[in-house]
Scaffold this active site. Structure first.
Site, PDB file in Angstrom:
ATOM      1  N   ASP A  61      16.958  74.403 -40.313  1.00 45.23           N
ATOM      2  CA  ASP A  61      16.547  74.576 -41.701  1.00 45.23           C
ATOM      3  C   ASP A  61      15.661  75.803 -41.875  1.00 45.23           C
ATOM      4  O   ASP A  61      15.005  75.970 -42.906  1.00 45.23           O
ATOM      5  CB  ASP A  61      15.822  73.327 -42.215  1.00 45.23           C
ATOM      6  CG  ASP A  61      14.668  72.914 -41.300  1.00 45.23           C
ATOM      7  OD1 ASP A  61      14.162  73.760 -40.547  1.00 45.23           O
ATOM      8  OD2 ASP A  61      14.275  71.731 -41.345  1.00 45.23           O
TER       9      ASP A  61
ATOM     10  N   ASP B  64      14.669  56.892 -42.259  1.00 43.42           N
ATOM     11  CA  ASP B  64      14.323  55.485 -42.452  1.00 43.42           C
ATOM     12  C   ASP B  64      15.173  54.622 -41.520  1.00 43.42           C
ATOM     13  O   ASP B  64      16.399  54.616 -41.618  1.00 43.42           O
ATOM     14  CB  ASP B  64      14.559  55.109 -43.914  1.00 43.42           C
ATOM     15  CG  ASP B  64      14.067  53.712 -44.260  1.00 43.42           C
ATOM     16  OD1 ASP B  64      13.637  52.980 -43.343  1.00 43.42           O
ATOM     17  OD2 ASP B  64      14.113  53.361 -45.450  1.00 43.42           O
TER      18      ASP B  64
ATOM     19  N   ASP C 105      15.851  71.148 -35.074  1.00 43.14           N
ATOM     20  CA  ASP C 105      14.651  71.411 -35.875  1.00 43.14           C
ATOM     21  C   ASP C 105      14.707  72.761 -36.576  1.00 43.14           C
ATOM     22  O   ASP C 105      14.290  72.894 -37.731  1.00 43.14           O
ATOM     23  CB  ASP C 105      13.410  71.325 -34.972  1.00 43.14           C
ATOM     24  CG  ASP C 105      12.112  71.259 -35.760  1.00 43.14           C
ATOM     25  OD1 ASP C 105      12.168  71.258 -37.015  1.00 43.14           O
ATOM     26  OD2 ASP C 105      11.040  71.201 -35.145  1.00 43.14           O
TER      27      ASP C 105
ATOM     28  N   HIS D 267      10.325  54.771 -43.298  1.00 42.66           N
ATOM     29  CA  HIS D 267      10.166  53.748 -44.336  1.00 42.66           C
ATOM     30  C   HIS D 267       8.796  53.838 -45.002  1.00 42.66           C
ATOM     31  O   HIS D 267       8.671  53.611 -46.205  1.00 42.66           O
ATOM     32  CB  HIS D 267      10.384  52.364 -43.724  1.00 42.66           C
ATOM     33  CG  HIS D 267      10.858  51.339 -44.702  1.00 42.66           C
ATOM     34  ND1 HIS D 267      12.040  51.462 -45.402  1.00 42.66           N
ATOM     35  CD2 HIS D 267      10.319  50.169 -45.110  1.00 42.66           C
ATOM     36  CE1 HIS D 267      12.201  50.410 -46.194  1.00 42.66           C
ATOM     37  NE2 HIS D 267      11.171  49.618 -46.035  1.00 42.66           N
TER      38      HIS D 267
ATOM     39  N   SER E 192      11.298  49.763 -50.696  1.00 44.95           N
ATOM     40  CA  SER E 192      11.894  48.774 -49.797  1.00 44.95           C
ATOM     41  C   SER E 192      12.435  47.591 -50.619  1.00 44.95           C
ATOM     42  O   SER E 192      13.261  47.786 -51.506  1.00 44.95           O
ATOM     43  CB  SER E 192      10.867  48.328 -48.746  1.00 44.95           C
ATOM     44  OG  SER E 192      11.478  47.542 -47.748  1.00 44.95           O
TER      45      SER E 192
ATOM     46  N   ASP F 136       9.342  72.874 -37.353  1.00 39.36           N
ATOM     47  CA  ASP F 136       8.103  72.305 -37.897  1.00 39.36           C
ATOM     48  C   ASP F 136       8.007  70.800 -37.687  1.00 39.36           C
ATOM     49  O   ASP F 136       7.171  70.132 -38.287  1.00 39.36           O
ATOM     50  CB  ASP F 136       8.005  72.603 -39.389  1.00 39.36           C
ATOM     51  CG  ASP F 136       9.192  72.064 -40.179  1.00 39.36           C
ATOM     52  OD1 ASP F 136      10.171  71.624 -39.564  1.00 39.36           O
ATOM     53  OD2 ASP F 136       9.136  72.092 -41.430  1.00 39.36           O
TER      54      ASP F 136
END
Length: 552
Positions: free
Chosen positions: A263, A444, A260, A482, A192, A267
Protein backbone atom coordinates in the site's frame (compact mmCIF):
# COMPACT_ATOMS: atom_id res chain seq x y z
CA UNK A 1 -3.61 23.60 19.13
CA UNK A 2 -5.31 26.66 20.65
CA UNK A 3 -7.29 27.15 17.46
CA UNK A 4 -8.53 23.54 17.71
CA UNK A 5 -9.69 24.11 21.27
CA UNK A 6 -11.44 27.31 20.21
CA UNK A 7 -13.29 25.59 17.38
CA UNK A 8 -14.40 22.76 19.68
CA UNK A 9 -15.55 25.23 22.30
CA UNK A 10 -17.47 27.22 19.71
CA UNK A 11 -19.05 24.09 18.33
CA UNK A 12 -20.15 23.03 21.81
CA UNK A 13 -21.58 26.47 22.51
CA UNK A 14 -23.65 26.16 19.35
CA UNK A 15 -24.76 22.66 20.32
CA UNK A 16 -25.76 23.90 23.76
CA UNK A 17 -27.85 26.75 22.37
CA UNK A 18 -29.46 24.39 19.88
CA UNK A 19 -30.20 21.91 22.63
CA UNK A 20 -31.88 24.55 24.78
CA UNK A 21 -34.30 25.37 21.98
CA UNK A 22 -35.08 21.67 21.37
CA UNK A 23 -36.75 21.14 24.72
CA UNK A 24 -40.43 21.95 25.07
CA UNK A 25 -39.94 22.33 28.84
CA UNK A 26 -37.04 22.58 31.24
CA UNK A 27 -35.66 19.45 32.89
CA UNK A 28 -34.02 19.74 36.29
CA UNK A 29 -32.32 17.52 38.84
CA UNK A 30 -35.54 17.52 40.86
CA UNK A 31 -37.46 16.38 37.75
CA UNK A 32 -34.95 13.56 37.35
CA UNK A 33 -35.33 12.28 40.90
CA UNK A 34 -39.12 12.47 40.63
CA UNK A 35 -39.05 9.91 37.81
CA UNK A 36 -38.18 7.09 40.21
CA UNK A 37 -41.02 4.56 40.49
CA UNK A 38 -42.51 5.77 37.20
CA UNK A 39 -44.72 3.04 35.75
CA UNK A 40 -45.16 2.62 32.00
CA UNK A 41 -48.20 0.71 30.85
CA UNK A 42 -48.02 -2.17 28.43
CA UNK A 43 -50.06 -0.14 25.93
CA UNK A 44 -47.13 2.29 25.54
CA UNK A 45 -44.80 -0.47 24.35
CA UNK A 46 -45.35 -1.76 20.83
CA UNK A 47 -44.78 -5.46 21.57
CA UNK A 48 -46.37 -7.60 24.30
CA UNK A 49 -45.08 -6.96 27.84
CA UNK A 50 -46.48 -6.44 31.30
CA UNK A 51 -45.33 -2.84 31.25
CA UNK A 52 -42.23 -1.35 32.83
CA UNK A 53 -41.08 0.39 35.98
CA UNK A 54 -38.24 2.81 36.70
CA UNK A 55 -36.68 1.62 39.94
CA UNK A 56 -33.78 4.09 40.08
CA UNK A 57 -33.36 7.74 39.14
CA UNK A 58 -30.14 9.56 40.01
CA UNK A 59 -27.86 12.35 38.88
CA UNK A 60 -24.54 10.84 37.80
CA UNK A 61 -21.41 11.72 35.86
CA UNK A 62 -18.67 14.28 36.16
CA UNK A 63 -19.49 17.97 36.25
CA UNK A 64 -19.09 18.47 32.48
CA UNK A 65 -21.43 15.57 31.67
CA UNK A 66 -23.68 15.40 34.70
CA UNK A 67 -26.95 13.85 33.69
CA UNK A 68 -29.99 11.97 34.86
CA UNK A 69 -29.62 8.20 34.75
CA UNK A 70 -32.76 6.09 34.87
CA UNK A 71 -32.66 2.35 35.46
CA UNK A 72 -35.71 0.26 34.84
CA UNK A 73 -37.13 -3.11 33.99
CA UNK A 74 -39.54 -4.16 31.26
CA UNK A 75 -41.69 -6.96 32.60
CA UNK A 76 -42.13 -10.14 30.52
CA UNK A 77 -45.38 -11.82 29.57
CA UNK A 78 -44.01 -15.19 30.67
CA UNK A 79 -43.50 -15.03 34.45
CA UNK A 80 -40.54 -17.41 34.15
CA UNK A 81 -38.74 -15.16 31.68
CA UNK A 82 -36.24 -12.57 32.92
CA UNK A 83 -36.87 -8.83 32.80
CA UNK A 84 -35.34 -6.60 30.17
CA UNK A 85 -33.12 -4.28 32.18
CA UNK A 86 -32.69 -0.88 30.59
CA UNK A 87 -30.74 2.28 31.27
CA UNK A 88 -31.73 5.70 29.97
CA UNK A 89 -29.46 8.74 30.20
CA UNK A 90 -31.04 12.19 30.03
CA UNK A 91 -28.94 15.37 29.81
CA UNK A 92 -30.34 18.44 31.55
CA UNK A 93 -29.95 20.34 28.28
CA UNK A 94 -31.23 18.21 25.40
CA UNK A 95 -30.49 18.65 21.70
CA UNK A 96 -33.70 16.91 20.65
CA UNK A 97 -31.87 13.75 19.54
CA UNK A 98 -31.66 10.24 20.98
CA UNK A 99 -29.02 7.55 20.50
CA UNK A 100 -29.79 3.88 21.16
CA UNK A 101 -26.65 1.82 21.77
CA UNK A 102 -26.35 -1.87 20.97
CA UNK A 103 -24.80 -4.65 23.00
CA UNK A 104 -22.04 -7.20 22.49
CA UNK A 105 -21.63 -10.97 22.53
CA UNK A 106 -24.77 -12.48 23.99
CA UNK A 107 -25.32 -9.26 25.99
CA UNK A 108 -26.54 -10.16 29.49
CA UNK A 109 -25.81 -6.84 31.18
CA UNK A 110 -26.38 -3.14 30.60
CA UNK A 111 -23.04 -1.76 29.37
CA UNK A 112 -21.78 1.66 28.28
CA UNK A 113 -25.13 3.21 27.48
CA UNK A 114 -23.61 6.67 27.79
CA UNK A 115 -20.71 6.30 25.33
CA UNK A 116 -20.65 6.31 21.54
CA UNK A 117 -18.72 3.36 20.12
CA UNK A 118 -15.08 4.06 19.10
CA UNK A 119 -15.51 7.81 19.46
CA UNK A 120 -12.26 9.86 19.35
CA UNK A 121 -11.17 11.31 22.69
CA UNK A 122 -11.18 14.82 21.22
CA UNK A 123 -14.90 14.63 20.46
CA UNK A 124 -17.19 15.74 23.32
CA UNK A 125 -19.13 12.85 24.83
CA UNK A 126 -22.60 12.23 23.48
CA UNK A 127 -24.27 13.46 26.66
CA UNK A 128 -22.20 16.63 26.60
CA UNK A 129 -23.38 17.11 23.02
CA UNK A 130 -26.94 16.96 24.33
CA UNK A 131 -28.00 13.48 23.19
CA UNK A 132 -30.25 11.34 25.33
CA UNK A 133 -28.97 7.75 25.20
CA UNK A 134 -30.20 4.32 26.17
CA UNK A 135 -29.55 0.59 25.96
CA UNK A 136 -30.47 -2.71 27.58
CA UNK A 137 -29.17 -6.13 28.60
CA UNK A 138 -31.26 -7.65 25.76
CA UNK A 139 -33.62 -9.34 28.18
CA UNK A 140 -31.46 -11.64 30.28
CA UNK A 141 -28.66 -11.51 32.80
CA UNK A 142 -25.29 -13.26 32.48
CA UNK A 143 -21.89 -13.08 30.80
CA UNK A 144 -21.40 -11.97 27.20
CA UNK A 145 -20.54 -15.57 26.26
CA UNK A 146 -23.34 -17.23 28.25
CA UNK A 147 -26.28 -18.36 26.10
CA UNK A 148 -28.12 -20.35 28.77
CA UNK A 149 -30.95 -17.80 28.51
CA UNK A 150 -31.91 -19.38 25.16
CA UNK A 151 -33.69 -22.18 27.03
CA UNK A 152 -36.51 -19.68 27.69
CA UNK A 153 -38.56 -18.83 24.61
CA UNK A 154 -39.40 -15.24 25.52
CA UNK A 155 -35.81 -14.50 26.56
CA UNK A 156 -34.61 -15.87 23.20
CA UNK A 157 -37.14 -13.78 21.26
CA UNK A 158 -36.14 -10.70 23.21
CA UNK A 159 -32.47 -11.30 22.45
CA UNK A 160 -33.14 -11.89 18.75
CA UNK A 161 -34.84 -8.54 18.31
CA UNK A 162 -37.96 -7.94 20.36
CA UNK A 163 -36.02 -6.17 23.12
CA UNK A 164 -34.91 -3.51 20.63
CA UNK A 165 -38.48 -2.35 20.00
CA UNK A 166 -39.54 -2.70 23.64
CA UNK A 167 -36.58 -0.72 24.93
CA UNK A 168 -36.99 1.90 22.20
CA UNK A 169 -40.63 2.50 23.07
CA UNK A 170 -39.85 2.71 26.78
CA UNK A 171 -37.08 5.25 26.16
CA UNK A 172 -39.21 7.42 23.87
CA UNK A 173 -41.98 7.51 26.47
CA UNK A 174 -39.54 8.62 29.17
CA UNK A 175 -37.87 11.19 26.91
CA UNK A 176 -41.23 12.71 26.13
CA UNK A 177 -42.13 12.78 29.81
CA UNK A 178 -38.83 14.45 30.71
CA UNK A 179 -38.66 17.08 27.98
CA UNK A 180 -42.26 17.51 26.91
CA UNK A 181 -41.42 16.65 23.30
CA UNK A 182 -40.76 13.63 21.12
CA UNK A 183 -37.25 13.15 19.68
CA UNK A 184 -36.65 14.98 16.43
CA UNK A 185 -33.94 12.42 15.54
CA UNK A 186 -33.51 8.80 16.60
CA UNK A 187 -30.20 7.06 15.90
CA UNK A 188 -28.82 3.58 16.57
CA UNK A 189 -25.17 2.65 16.89
CA UNK A 190 -23.68 -0.76 17.62
CA UNK A 191 -20.61 -2.96 17.23
CA UNK A 192 -20.55 -6.76 16.88
CA UNK A 193 -23.88 -8.05 18.24
CA UNK A 194 -24.73 -4.38 18.52
CA UNK A 195 -23.97 -4.08 14.80
CA UNK A 196 -26.34 -7.00 14.22
CA UNK A 197 -28.96 -5.14 16.26
CA UNK A 198 -28.35 -2.07 14.11
CA UNK A 199 -29.25 -4.00 10.96
CA UNK A 200 -32.18 -5.58 12.77
CA UNK A 201 -33.80 -2.20 13.46
CA UNK A 202 -33.23 -1.14 9.84
CA UNK A 203 -35.01 -4.27 8.60
CA UNK A 204 -37.77 -4.63 11.21
CA UNK A 205 -38.42 -1.17 12.69
CA UNK A 206 -37.42 1.25 9.91
CA UNK A 207 -40.00 3.90 10.83
CA UNK A 208 -38.42 4.30 14.27
CA UNK A 209 -34.96 5.42 13.11
CA UNK A 210 -33.49 8.30 11.12
CA UNK A 211 -29.97 6.92 10.99
CA UNK A 212 -28.09 3.75 11.91
CA UNK A 213 -24.43 2.80 12.37
CA UNK A 214 -23.55 -0.90 12.09
CA UNK A 215 -19.95 -1.86 12.91
CA UNK A 216 -18.79 -5.48 12.57
CA UNK A 217 -22.42 -6.67 12.34
CA UNK A 218 -23.10 -10.31 13.25
CA UNK A 219 -26.21 -10.19 11.06
CA UNK A 220 -26.25 -13.90 10.09
CA UNK A 221 -26.03 -15.04 13.69
CA UNK A 222 -26.92 -18.72 13.28
CA UNK A 223 -24.76 -19.11 10.19
CA UNK A 224 -21.77 -17.68 12.10
CA UNK A 225 -22.21 -20.11 14.96
CA UNK A 226 -22.67 -23.16 12.76
CA UNK A 227 -19.40 -22.14 11.10
CA UNK A 228 -17.82 -21.63 14.53
CA UNK A 229 -18.78 -25.12 15.65
CA UNK A 230 -17.28 -26.64 12.50
CA UNK A 231 -14.18 -24.51 12.99
CA UNK A 232 -13.76 -25.92 16.49
CA UNK A 233 -14.01 -29.44 15.11
CA UNK A 234 -11.40 -28.66 12.46
CA UNK A 235 -9.02 -27.29 15.11
CA UNK A 236 -9.57 -29.76 17.92
CA UNK A 237 -10.70 -33.00 16.28
CA UNK A 238 -8.03 -33.31 13.59
CA UNK A 239 -4.72 -34.53 15.08
CA UNK A 240 -1.94 -32.00 14.54
CA UNK A 241 -4.17 -29.29 13.04
CA UNK A 242 -4.01 -26.81 15.93
CA UNK A 243 -1.99 -23.64 15.23
CA UNK A 244 0.13 -22.71 18.25
CA UNK A 245 0.76 -19.06 19.25
CA UNK A 246 4.30 -19.39 17.88
CA UNK A 247 2.96 -20.60 14.54
CA UNK A 248 0.33 -17.86 14.57
CA UNK A 249 3.17 -15.34 14.87
CA UNK A 250 5.01 -17.16 12.06
CA UNK A 251 2.01 -16.76 9.75
CA UNK A 252 1.45 -13.12 10.68
CA UNK A 253 5.11 -12.14 10.27
CA UNK A 254 5.33 -13.89 6.91
CA UNK A 255 2.24 -12.11 5.58
CA UNK A 256 3.51 -8.72 6.76
CA UNK A 257 6.91 -9.39 5.23
CA UNK A 258 5.30 -9.77 1.81
CA UNK A 259 2.26 -7.48 1.98
CA UNK A 260 2.92 -4.54 4.30
CA UNK A 261 4.59 -2.37 1.64
CA UNK A 262 1.99 -3.07 -1.07
CA UNK A 263 0.00 0.00 0.00
CA UNK A 264 3.05 2.24 -0.40
CA UNK A 265 4.20 2.20 3.22
CA UNK A 266 5.59 -0.38 5.64
CA UNK A 267 3.71 0.69 8.76
CA UNK A 268 2.33 -2.47 10.33
CA UNK A 269 -0.98 -2.09 8.48
CA UNK A 270 -1.89 -4.04 5.35
CA UNK A 271 -4.33 -1.94 3.34
CA UNK A 272 -3.98 -3.32 -0.20
CA UNK A 273 -5.69 -6.60 0.56
CA UNK A 274 -6.36 -7.61 -3.03
CA UNK A 275 -2.66 -7.32 -3.91
CA UNK A 276 -1.81 -9.28 -0.78
CA UNK A 277 -4.16 -12.07 -1.82
CA UNK A 278 -2.43 -12.21 -5.19
CA UNK A 279 1.12 -12.06 -3.81
CA UNK A 280 1.43 -14.07 -0.60
CA UNK A 281 2.01 -17.82 -0.92
CA UNK A 282 1.16 -19.99 2.07
CA UNK A 283 3.14 -22.89 0.63
CA UNK A 284 6.31 -20.98 1.49
CA UNK A 285 5.71 -21.85 5.15
CA UNK A 286 5.44 -25.62 4.55
CA UNK A 287 7.66 -27.87 6.65
CA UNK A 288 9.99 -30.18 4.74
CA UNK A 289 8.14 -33.44 3.97
CA UNK A 290 4.91 -31.88 5.29
CA UNK A 291 5.43 -33.11 8.85
CA UNK A 292 5.39 -30.84 11.89
CA UNK A 293 8.94 -29.76 12.72
CA UNK A 294 8.17 -27.09 15.28
CA UNK A 295 7.35 -23.36 15.32
CA UNK A 296 9.32 -22.39 12.19
CA UNK A 297 6.99 -24.03 9.67
CA UNK A 298 3.50 -25.45 9.06
CA UNK A 299 2.67 -29.09 8.51
CA UNK A 300 0.43 -30.21 5.68
CA UNK A 301 -2.43 -30.65 8.15
CA UNK A 302 -1.99 -27.10 9.42
CA UNK A 303 -1.75 -25.66 5.92
CA UNK A 304 -4.95 -27.51 5.05
CA UNK A 305 -6.69 -25.92 8.06
CA UNK A 306 -5.57 -22.41 7.09
CA UNK A 307 -6.62 -22.88 3.48
CA UNK A 308 -10.00 -24.18 4.59
CA UNK A 309 -10.54 -21.11 6.74
CA UNK A 310 -9.46 -18.64 4.05
CA UNK A 311 -12.13 -19.88 1.65
CA UNK A 312 -15.93 -19.79 1.99
CA UNK A 313 -16.77 -22.48 4.52
CA UNK A 314 -19.40 -25.14 3.67
CA UNK A 315 -21.94 -25.40 6.47
CA UNK A 316 -23.32 -28.83 5.66
CA UNK A 317 -26.83 -27.40 5.94
CA UNK A 318 -29.07 -25.05 3.98
CA UNK A 319 -30.05 -21.93 5.93
CA UNK A 320 -32.16 -18.95 4.84
CA UNK A 321 -28.89 -17.00 4.47
CA UNK A 322 -27.10 -19.69 2.45
CA UNK A 323 -25.02 -22.83 2.83
CA UNK A 324 -21.53 -21.30 3.16
CA UNK A 325 -19.97 -18.89 5.61
CA UNK A 326 -17.49 -16.14 4.72
CA UNK A 327 -13.73 -16.63 4.62
CA UNK A 328 -11.48 -15.45 7.48
CA UNK A 329 -8.73 -12.82 6.99
CA UNK A 330 -5.90 -15.01 8.35
CA UNK A 331 -3.62 -14.14 5.41
CA UNK A 332 -4.75 -10.52 4.99
CA UNK A 333 -2.97 -8.85 7.90
CA UNK A 334 -4.25 -10.44 11.09
CA UNK A 335 -1.64 -9.87 13.80
CA UNK A 336 -0.49 -12.68 16.08
CA UNK A 337 -2.73 -11.84 19.08
CA UNK A 338 -5.76 -11.74 16.80
CA UNK A 339 -4.86 -15.11 15.32
CA UNK A 340 -4.40 -16.58 18.80
CA UNK A 341 -7.97 -15.56 19.60
CA UNK A 342 -8.99 -17.73 16.66
CA UNK A 343 -6.81 -20.79 17.32
CA UNK A 344 -6.45 -20.61 21.11
CA UNK A 345 -3.39 -21.38 23.22
CA UNK A 346 -3.65 -25.14 23.53
CA UNK A 347 -5.50 -28.35 22.76
CA UNK A 348 -7.30 -30.29 25.44
CA UNK A 349 -10.09 -31.88 23.39
CA UNK A 350 -12.78 -33.14 25.79
CA UNK A 351 -11.69 -30.67 28.47
CA UNK A 352 -11.74 -27.69 26.10
CA UNK A 353 -15.05 -26.23 27.21
CA UNK A 354 -14.44 -26.83 30.90
CA UNK A 355 -11.08 -25.08 30.61
CA UNK A 356 -12.69 -22.13 28.92
CA UNK A 357 -15.28 -21.85 31.65
CA UNK A 358 -12.58 -21.79 34.30
CA UNK A 359 -11.35 -18.68 32.52
CA UNK A 360 -14.80 -17.13 32.40
CA UNK A 361 -15.11 -17.54 28.64
CA UNK A 362 -18.48 -19.29 28.78
CA UNK A 363 -21.48 -19.70 30.98
CA UNK A 364 -22.42 -22.57 33.28
CA UNK A 365 -21.27 -26.02 32.16
CA UNK A 366 -21.81 -29.29 34.01
CA UNK A 367 -18.72 -31.35 34.67
CA UNK A 368 -15.70 -31.26 36.93
CA UNK A 369 -12.90 -32.56 34.72
CA UNK A 370 -9.60 -30.84 35.53
CA UNK A 371 -8.10 -28.52 32.92
CA UNK A 372 -5.23 -26.03 32.66
CA UNK A 373 -6.36 -22.72 34.14
CA UNK A 374 -4.57 -20.68 31.48
CA UNK A 375 -5.96 -22.48 28.43
CA UNK A 376 -7.70 -20.17 25.93
CA UNK A 377 -10.08 -21.83 23.50
CA UNK A 378 -10.90 -20.58 20.00
CA UNK A 379 -13.28 -17.65 20.48
CA UNK A 380 -15.58 -18.45 17.51
CA UNK A 381 -15.89 -22.01 18.81
CA UNK A 382 -16.59 -20.93 22.40
CA UNK A 383 -19.49 -18.77 21.23
CA UNK A 384 -20.78 -21.45 18.86
CA UNK A 385 -20.63 -24.07 21.60
CA UNK A 386 -23.06 -22.02 23.67
CA UNK A 387 -25.57 -21.62 20.84
CA UNK A 388 -25.40 -25.29 19.86
CA UNK A 389 -25.94 -26.46 23.44
CA UNK A 390 -28.55 -23.98 24.63
CA UNK A 391 -30.41 -22.87 21.48
CA UNK A 392 -30.04 -25.69 18.94
CA UNK A 393 -30.04 -28.92 20.98
CA UNK A 394 -31.23 -27.32 24.24
CA UNK A 395 -29.04 -29.89 25.97
CA UNK A 396 -26.44 -28.23 28.26
CA UNK A 397 -24.36 -31.44 28.31
CA UNK A 398 -24.19 -31.82 24.53
CA UNK A 399 -20.72 -32.43 23.06
CA UNK A 400 -20.39 -29.80 20.34
CA UNK A 401 -17.20 -31.36 18.97
CA UNK A 402 -19.50 -34.05 17.53
CA UNK A 403 -22.17 -31.64 16.24
CA UNK A 404 -23.54 -32.43 12.77
CA UNK A 405 -25.54 -29.46 11.44
CA UNK A 406 -27.44 -31.60 8.92
CA UNK A 407 -29.01 -33.56 11.76
CA UNK A 408 -30.53 -30.34 13.08
CA UNK A 409 -31.40 -28.64 9.79
CA UNK A 410 -35.05 -27.96 10.65
CA UNK A 411 -34.14 -26.52 14.06
CA UNK A 412 -31.35 -24.40 12.59
CA UNK A 413 -33.68 -23.02 9.94
CA UNK A 414 -36.22 -22.13 12.60
CA UNK A 415 -33.61 -20.35 14.71
CA UNK A 416 -32.16 -18.55 11.70
CA UNK A 417 -35.61 -17.22 10.78
CA UNK A 418 -35.75 -15.71 14.27
CA UNK A 419 -32.17 -14.53 14.78
CA UNK A 420 -30.66 -13.71 11.38
CA UNK A 421 -31.14 -10.30 9.75
CA UNK A 422 -29.71 -10.61 6.25
CA UNK A 423 -32.59 -9.19 4.20
CA UNK A 424 -31.29 -6.66 1.63
CA UNK A 425 -34.79 -5.31 0.99
CA UNK A 426 -34.57 -2.23 3.18
CA UNK A 427 -36.78 -0.05 1.00
CA UNK A 428 -38.93 1.04 3.94
CA UNK A 429 -35.85 2.51 5.62
CA UNK A 430 -34.76 4.15 2.37
CA UNK A 431 -38.19 5.61 1.68
CA UNK A 432 -38.49 7.20 5.11
CA UNK A 433 -35.14 8.96 4.46
CA UNK A 434 -33.02 6.76 6.72
CA UNK A 435 -29.22 6.69 6.40
CA UNK A 436 -26.98 3.70 7.13
CA UNK A 437 -23.24 3.62 7.82
CA UNK A 438 -21.54 0.22 7.65
CA UNK A 439 -17.96 -0.36 8.80
CA UNK A 440 -15.79 -3.43 9.25
CA UNK A 441 -12.18 -3.93 10.27
CA UNK A 442 -10.04 -5.77 7.74
CA UNK A 443 -8.58 -8.24 10.27
CA UNK A 444 -11.62 -9.02 12.39
CA UNK A 445 -11.35 -12.64 13.52
CA UNK A 446 -14.59 -12.65 15.52
CA UNK A 447 -16.77 -12.04 12.47
CA UNK A 448 -14.86 -11.70 9.19
CA UNK A 449 -15.07 -8.60 6.98
CA UNK A 450 -16.00 -10.79 4.02
CA UNK A 451 -19.29 -11.38 5.81
CA UNK A 452 -20.26 -7.70 5.74
CA UNK A 453 -18.94 -7.39 2.19
CA UNK A 454 -21.36 -10.18 1.24
CA UNK A 455 -24.30 -8.26 2.73
CA UNK A 456 -23.23 -5.03 1.04
CA UNK A 457 -23.06 -6.84 -2.29
CA UNK A 458 -26.64 -8.01 -1.72
CA UNK A 459 -27.62 -4.38 -1.17
CA UNK A 460 -25.83 -3.41 -4.39
CA UNK A 461 -27.72 -6.09 -6.30
CA UNK A 462 -31.02 -4.95 -4.79
CA UNK A 463 -30.67 -1.17 -5.25
CA UNK A 464 -27.88 -0.59 -7.75
CA UNK A 465 -24.80 1.47 -6.86
CA UNK A 466 -26.27 4.89 -7.60
CA UNK A 467 -29.43 4.55 -5.51
CA UNK A 468 -27.64 2.67 -2.73
CA UNK A 469 -25.05 5.41 -2.42
CA UNK A 470 -27.81 7.88 -1.60
CA UNK A 471 -28.49 6.25 1.76
CA UNK A 472 -25.82 3.63 2.53
CA UNK A 473 -22.05 4.02 2.87
CA UNK A 474 -19.69 1.12 3.58
CA UNK A 475 -16.12 1.37 4.87
CA UNK A 476 -13.32 -1.12 5.48
CA UNK A 477 -10.75 -0.09 8.12
CA UNK A 478 -7.34 -1.67 7.41
CA UNK A 479 -5.63 -3.19 10.43
CA UNK A 480 -8.70 -3.02 12.64
CA UNK A 481 -9.76 -6.19 14.43
CA UNK A 482 -12.98 -6.60 16.42
CA UNK A 483 -11.89 -4.05 19.00
CA UNK A 484 -8.11 -3.82 18.63
CA UNK A 485 -5.63 -4.81 15.91
CA UNK A 486 -2.59 -3.14 14.35
CA UNK A 487 -4.68 0.02 13.88
CA UNK A 488 -7.22 0.35 16.69
CA UNK A 489 -9.80 2.66 15.16
CA UNK A 490 -11.43 5.69 16.68
CA UNK A 491 -13.98 7.37 14.41
CA UNK A 492 -16.64 10.00 14.87
CA UNK A 493 -19.26 7.91 13.13
CA UNK A 494 -22.09 9.61 15.02
CA UNK A 495 -20.96 13.03 13.84
CA UNK A 496 -20.79 11.76 10.25
CA UNK A 497 -24.26 10.24 10.49
CA UNK A 498 -25.81 13.30 12.11
CA UNK A 499 -24.36 15.61 9.45
CA UNK A 500 -25.81 13.36 6.76
CA UNK A 501 -29.27 13.07 8.31
CA UNK A 502 -29.63 16.57 9.73
CA UNK A 503 -27.68 18.69 7.24
CA UNK A 504 -27.61 16.59 4.09
CA UNK A 505 -23.80 16.41 4.12
CA UNK A 506 -22.93 12.99 2.68
CA UNK A 507 -20.03 11.37 4.55
CA UNK A 508 -17.54 10.46 1.79
CA UNK A 509 -14.00 9.61 2.90
CA UNK A 510 -13.64 9.74 6.67
CA UNK A 511 -10.67 10.17 9.01
CA UNK A 512 -9.78 7.55 11.59
CA UNK A 513 -7.29 7.86 14.45
CA UNK A 514 -5.26 5.01 15.94
CA UNK A 515 -5.66 4.35 19.68
CA UNK A 516 -3.14 1.49 19.86
CA UNK A 517 -0.69 2.22 22.66
CA UNK A 518 2.49 2.11 20.57
CA UNK A 519 1.11 4.01 17.56
CA UNK A 520 -1.58 6.20 19.14
CA UNK A 521 -2.51 9.36 17.28
CA UNK A 522 -1.60 8.38 13.74
CA UNK A 523 -4.29 9.04 11.15
CA UNK A 524 -5.52 7.31 8.06
CA UNK A 525 -8.35 7.92 5.62
CA UNK A 526 -11.32 5.60 6.08
CA UNK A 527 -12.13 4.79 2.48
CA UNK A 528 -15.42 3.75 0.97
CA UNK A 529 -15.35 0.11 -0.09
CA UNK A 530 -13.71 -1.17 -2.29
CA UNK A 531 -11.08 1.59 -2.09
CA UNK A 532 -8.10 1.47 0.27
CA UNK A 533 -5.68 4.16 1.59
CA UNK A 534 -2.43 4.31 -0.42
CA UNK A 535 0.54 6.36 0.79
CA UNK A 536 1.43 9.13 -1.65
CA UNK A 537 5.15 8.56 -1.18
CA UNK A 538 5.79 11.85 0.60
CA UNK A 539 4.46 13.79 3.56
CA UNK A 540 3.80 12.95 7.21
CA UNK A 541 3.28 9.20 7.46
CA UNK A 542 0.99 9.72 10.43
CA UNK A 543 -1.32 12.22 8.70
CA UNK A 544 -4.38 11.17 6.73
CA UNK A 545 -3.57 13.89 4.18
CA UNK A 546 -0.54 11.87 3.04
CA UNK A 547 -2.78 9.07 1.76
CA UNK A 548 -5.26 8.77 -1.08
CA UNK A 549 -8.17 6.36 -1.41
CA UNK A 550 -7.58 4.25 -4.51
CA UNK A 551 -8.77 1.08 -6.20
CA UNK A 552 -6.39 -1.82 -6.75
Amino acid sequence: MRMTHFVCAAAFTFLTSTAMSAQAKSFSEADCLAMQQTHIGASQIGLPTHGAVIYSAAMVGQASERHCQLEGAIKPVDPTAPDINAQINLPLIWNGKVLQLGGSGFNGAVRKTDTARFSPVAIPGVLKQGYATFGSDAGHQGGISDASFAMNDEAWKNFTGAQLKKTHDLAVTLVQQAYGAKPKRMYFQGNSQGGHEALAVVQHYPQDYDGVIAIHPVYNFIELHVAGSLLGQAIYNAPGAWISPAKAALISNAVYGVCDQLDGLSDGVIANIKACDNTFRLAGLRCRDGKDHGPTCLSDVQISLVRKMTQPQPLGVNLPTGNHFASWPILQGADAPTLVSMFGTGVNHSKAIVAAELNGQTGPQPGTAPAPANLIISFPYIMADQIVRYAVTQNPKYDTLSFNPATYQARLQELASQADDADPDIRAFQQRGGKLLLMHGSIDMSVPPANTIAYYEKLQARFGDKDLHQFVRFYIAPGFAHNSGTFAVSWDSLGALDNWVDKGIAPGTQKIIDTRLTTAGRERPLCEYPQYPHYLGHGDKNSASSFRCVLE
